[in-house]
Design a protein around this motif. Sequence first.
Motif, PDB file in Angstrom:
ATOM      1  N   LYS A  37      11.994   8.728  10.378  1.00 36.47           N
ATOM      2  CA  LYS A  37      12.579   8.446   9.291  1.00 36.47           C
ATOM      3  C   LYS A  37      14.395   8.212   9.017  1.00 36.47           C
ATOM      4  CE  LYS A  37      10.866   8.067   4.335  1.00 36.47           C
ATOM      5  NZ  LYS A  37      10.050   8.951   3.035  1.00 36.47           N
ATOM      6  N   GLU A  38      14.767   8.946   9.469  1.00 39.68           N
ATOM      7  CA  GLU A  38      15.953   8.584   9.497  1.00 39.68           C
ATOM      8  C   GLU A  38      16.881   7.607  10.165  1.00 39.68           C
ATOM      9  OE1 GLU A  38      17.764  10.371   7.173  1.00 39.68           O
ATOM     10  OE2 GLU A  38      16.096  11.510   6.817  1.00 39.68           O
ATOM     11  N   THR A  39      16.114   7.232  11.662  1.00 37.92           N
ATOM     12  CA  THR A  39      16.920   5.789  11.778  1.00 37.92           C
ATOM     13  C   THR A  39      16.793   5.006  11.299  1.00 37.92           C
ATOM     14  OG1 THR A  39      14.955   5.258  12.942  1.00 37.92           O
ATOM     15  CG2 THR A  39      16.044   7.103  14.062  1.00 37.92           C
ATOM     16  N   THR A  40      17.822   3.714  11.724  1.00 37.59           N
ATOM     17  CA  THR A  40      17.129   2.021  10.948  1.00 37.59           C
ATOM     18  C   THR A  40      16.959   1.887  11.927  1.00 37.59           C
ATOM     19  OG1 THR A  40      19.687   2.555  11.407  1.00 37.59           O
ATOM     20  CG2 THR A  40      19.426   3.651   9.570  1.00 37.59           C
ATOM     21  N   HIS A  41      16.668   2.086  12.691  1.00 35.76           N
ATOM     22  CA  HIS A  41      15.861   0.799  13.780  1.00 35.76           C
ATOM     23  C   HIS A  41      14.855  -0.939  12.984  1.00 35.76           C
ATOM     24  CE1 HIS A  41      17.674   2.640  17.210  1.00 35.76           C
ATOM     25  NE2 HIS A  41      17.357   4.109  16.208  1.00 35.76           N
ATOM     26  N   LEU A  42      14.182   0.357  12.099  1.00 32.56           N
ATOM     27  CA  LEU A  42      12.935   0.116  11.842  1.00 32.56           C
ATOM     28  C   LEU A  42      13.261  -0.827  10.407  1.00 32.56           C
ATOM     29  CD1 LEU A  42       9.374   0.925  12.696  1.00 32.56           C
ATOM     30  CD2 LEU A  42      10.724  -0.993  13.467  1.00 32.56           C
ATOM     31  N   GLY A  43      13.809   0.005   9.805  1.00 29.33           N
ATOM     32  CA  GLY A  43      13.967   0.129   8.274  1.00 29.33           C
ATOM     33  C   GLY A  43      12.852   0.395   7.051  1.00 29.33           C
ATOM     34  N   GLU A  44      12.992   0.756   6.141  1.00 26.20           N
ATOM     35  CA  GLU A  44      11.665   1.989   5.423  1.00 26.20           C
ATOM     36  C   GLU A  44      10.835   0.570   5.179  1.00 26.20           C
ATOM     37  OE1 GLU A  44       9.894   4.403   3.130  1.00 26.20           O
ATOM     38  OE2 GLU A  44      11.239   4.494   4.614  1.00 26.20           O
ATOM     39  N   LYS A  45      11.341  -0.344   4.485  1.00 27.54           N
ATOM     40  CA  LYS A  45      10.603  -1.276   4.278  1.00 27.54           C
ATOM     41  C   LYS A  45       9.163  -2.280   5.063  1.00 27.54           C
ATOM     42  CE  LYS A  45      11.509  -6.263   3.214  1.00 27.54           C
ATOM     43  NZ  LYS A  45      11.722  -7.479   2.493  1.00 27.54           N
ATOM     44  N   THR A  46       9.769  -1.726   6.696  1.00 34.35           N
ATOM     45  CA  THR A  46       8.855  -2.300   7.534  1.00 34.35           C
ATOM     46  C   THR A  46       7.916  -1.328   8.140  1.00 34.35           C
ATOM     47  OG1 THR A  46      10.416  -3.982   8.804  1.00 34.35           O
ATOM     48  CG2 THR A  46       8.628  -2.753  10.131  1.00 34.35           C
ATOM     49  N   ARG A  47       8.717  -0.028   8.295  1.00 31.10           N
ATOM     50  CA  ARG A  47       7.214   1.212   8.532  1.00 31.10           C
ATOM     51  C   ARG A  47       6.506   1.564   6.979  1.00 31.10           C
ATOM     52  NH1 ARG A  47       9.318   5.649  10.250  1.00 31.10           N
ATOM     53  NH2 ARG A  47       8.772   7.659   8.983  1.00 31.10           N
ATOM     54  N   GLN A  48       6.738   1.076   5.656  1.00 27.99           N
ATOM     55  CA  GLN A  48       5.775   0.658   5.073  1.00 27.99           C
ATOM     56  C   GLN A  48       5.223  -0.196   5.152  1.00 27.99           C
ATOM     57  OE1 GLN A  48       5.026   3.355   2.311  1.00 27.99           O
ATOM     58  NE2 GLN A  48       6.654   5.052   3.510  1.00 27.99           N
ATOM     59  N   LEU A  49       5.616  -1.498   5.478  1.00 30.05           N
ATOM     60  CA  LEU A  49       4.439  -2.702   5.973  1.00 30.05           C
ATOM     61  C   LEU A  49       3.381  -1.619   7.082  1.00 30.05           C
ATOM     62  CD1 LEU A  49       6.708  -5.434   5.388  1.00 30.05           C
ATOM     63  CD2 LEU A  49       4.477  -4.831   3.828  1.00 30.05           C
ATOM     64  N   ILE A  50       3.565  -1.291   7.909  1.00 30.28           N
ATOM     65  CA  ILE A  50       3.218  -1.099   9.028  1.00 30.28           C
ATOM     66  C   ILE A  50       2.175   0.362   8.221  1.00 30.28           C
ATOM     67  CG2 ILE A  50       2.874   0.565  11.378  1.00 30.28           C
ATOM     68  CD1 ILE A  50       5.490  -0.883  11.594  1.00 30.28           C
ATOM     69  N   SER A  51       1.617   1.088   7.738  1.00 28.61           N
ATOM     70  CA  SER A  51       1.457   2.408   7.097  1.00 28.61           C
ATOM     71  C   SER A  51       0.563   1.653   6.289  1.00 28.61           C
ATOM     72  CB  SER A  51       2.453   3.101   6.163  1.00 28.61           C
ATOM     73  OG  SER A  51       3.729   4.093   7.154  1.00 28.61           O
ATOM     74  N   LEU A  52       0.803   0.717   5.912  1.00 26.70           N
ATOM     75  CA  LEU A  52      -0.257   0.093   4.633  1.00 26.70           C
ATOM     76  C   LEU A  52      -1.213  -0.902   5.720  1.00 26.70           C
ATOM     77  CD1 LEU A  52       1.334  -1.599   1.709  1.00 26.70           C
ATOM     78  CD2 LEU A  52      -0.439  -0.418   1.210  1.00 26.70           C
ATOM     79  N   ALA A  53      -0.643  -1.322   6.695  1.00 24.40           N
ATOM     80  CA  ALA A  53      -1.697  -1.911   7.789  1.00 24.40           C
ATOM     81  C   ALA A  53      -2.071  -0.899   8.436  1.00 24.40           C
ATOM     82  CB  ALA A  53      -1.124  -2.863   8.942  1.00 24.40           C
ATOM     83  N   VAL A  54      -1.998  -0.011   8.831  1.00 25.21           N
ATOM     84  CA  VAL A  54      -2.817   1.649   9.136  1.00 25.21           C
ATOM     85  C   VAL A  54      -3.677   2.164   8.214  1.00 25.21           C
ATOM     86  CG1 VAL A  54      -2.624   3.256  10.246  1.00 25.21           C
ATOM     87  CG2 VAL A  54      -0.673   1.713  11.536  1.00 25.21           C
ATOM     88  N   ALA A  55      -3.733   1.969   6.895  1.00 24.76           N
ATOM     89  CA  ALA A  55      -4.395   2.713   5.555  1.00 24.76           C
ATOM     90  C   ALA A  55      -5.876   1.235   6.119  1.00 24.76           C
ATOM     91  CB  ALA A  55      -3.221   2.365   4.552  1.00 24.76           C
TER      92      ALA A  55
END
Length: 119
Positions: A37-55
């Motif tokens: 989470k501390e890296t900026t490679h993906l960014g929080e928005k992208t992380r959350q979009l991936i999380s929603l797809a996985v959800a």
Amino acid sequence: MLDWNQYQKELGARLKELSGLSPDTLKGYMTLSGANKETTHLGEKTRQLISLAVAVTTRCDGCIVFHTEAAIKAGATKEEISEALGVAVGMNAGAALIYSTRVLDAYAAKTEHAATTAG
């Protein structure tokens, strides 16, 4: 459909209860959830979009409600969320297609086995 706000409130209460009963379980989850989470490679928005797809692919209502809120807070639009969900739909269909070949493989193995034991 669910009353998502009420569901999130009730789920939060149950998670608090679970945390009291098994603090290491929640602590372990939080460690996994926060990985990278501390890296900026993906960014929080992208992380959350991936999380929603996985959800969606894992059919986790709790994940959906928490990550929808987090995606909105990270600036995700309804259109961006919809596109991520489209990827999830495609992956589910693709996975079903690929796994269908396993059924054909199992069929071949079973019919071959039956032919060799019958003869």
